[in-house]
Motif scaffolding. Structure first.
Motif: not given
Length: 327
Positions: A81-83, A251-259, A273-277
């Motif tokens: 996703x980052x790329x 658990x579903x939300x936890x799987x995606x919070x860093x996206x 973008x907060x947690x992904x940054x």
């Protein structure tokens, strides 16, 4: 004896009776009420008359292995996703740059107040877009900032001050800052960004108030403990823990919070973008993060940052004196 709670038990029994053998993964409940995953092999045992006598079951617990596999897959997905996000951000940046230059030229050519007002609105929004792209890129590749010796205590004290001055009074802040915390070599501004993001998320998770706790401790991760996270390595760390008593996450939300761009907040309330940054910054510092959350019972983020080694203490002290002296 562990209790089997897997939905495929009936299929397993049917297959072992028909074919004489079954292999698969089962979820079991321990006496302590903990759910574990086991790799199971069943073999049908027959008596002398060829009648079913019993089923031999050999189980190997693989809970930790499955957790590490999930972390690896999540890490690979985030990297992909980052790329993708990085490529899109570059293209959008190339589109925004000439727009901004054109707006600035028009501001000089159209001095009347109405035009200036419209152009100012346009300039502000283009700059907001550019800032958003900057955050995407910082997630995608990690921004290299100036690395210095960072003391975590002042950063946490600053967080406490910000919370006291700006957060609702219904949120009680508890801070535990030990005096003997090790040093971290990193970018103060970026680490500040990580902490402010975590405490703001904790605030938003407690709209009706609650307890926000910030703590830190020195930690040495050994060979066995290094299995807690796919990015964990053996060594000395400072663990910063931000805990809230808010609504928690599934658990579903936890799987995606860093996206990037994933958010549970209303439209206009957050970019996602907060947690992904924050994750990009933590990884860029050689660290990692663990999350524990239960719906209705709050959330705990633990950030692990590599601490400077003991043999560097003398040079660190000299550098710190130099930094303090320059001030």
């Amino acid at each position: 004896m562990h209790k089997d709670i897997s939905p495929q038990l009936d299929d397993a029994y049917l297959k072992v009776i028909n074919t004489g053998e079954w292999r698969g993964e089962l979820h079991q409940l321990t006496k302590e009420g903990k759910v574990i995953i086991v790799e199971s092999r069943w073999i049908l045992i027959l008596d002398d008359n060829g009648q079913t006598k019993s089923i031999l079951s050999v189980n190997t617990e693989i809970t930790q292995q499955k957790q590490l596999e999930a972390q690896l897959l999540r890490s690979q997905r985030l990297e992909s996703i980052g790329t993708l996000a990085s490529g899109i951000a570059h293209d959008l940046n190339n589109i925004l740059s000439p727009i901004l230059m054109s707006v600035q030229l028009l501001q000089k050519k159209l001095p009347d107040s109405q035009s200036q007002q419209i152009l100012q609105t346009l300039e502000n929004n283009v700059k907001r877009g550019a800032n958003l792209l900057k955050q995407v890129l910082s997630f995608a590749r990690g921004i290299e900032g100036k690395r210095t010796i960072v003391q975590i205590q002042p950063l946490m004290a600053e967080m406490e001050q910000i919370i006291a001055q700006t957060f609702p009074k219904s949120i009680i802040c508890q801070v535990d800052i030990p005096k003997n915390l090790w040093y971290v070599r990193g970018d103060t501004t970026q680490l500040h960004q990580v902490l402010i993001n975590l405490v703001v998320n904790a605030r938003d998770a407690m709209p009706n108030g609650g307890i926000l706790r910030i703590a830190a401790e020195n930690l040495v991760i050994g060979e066995h403990s290094a299995q807690i996270n796919i990015d964990a390595k053996v060594g000395s760390y400072i663990a910063i823990v931000v805990t809230d008593t808010g609504m928690g996450m599934s658990s579903e939300v936890q799987e995606r919070i860093f996206e990037p761009f994933f958010t549970t907040k209303e439209v206009g309330k957050g970019t996602g973008l907060g947690l992904s940054t924050a994750l990009g910054i933590i990884k860029n510092h050689g660290g990692f993060v663990n999350v524990y959350s239960q719906v209705g019972r709050g959330t705990q983020f633990t950030v692990y940052l590599p601490a400077s080694t003991f043999r560097d203490t003398h040079s660190l002290s000299q550098e710190l004196e130099s930094v303090i002296g320059d001030g």
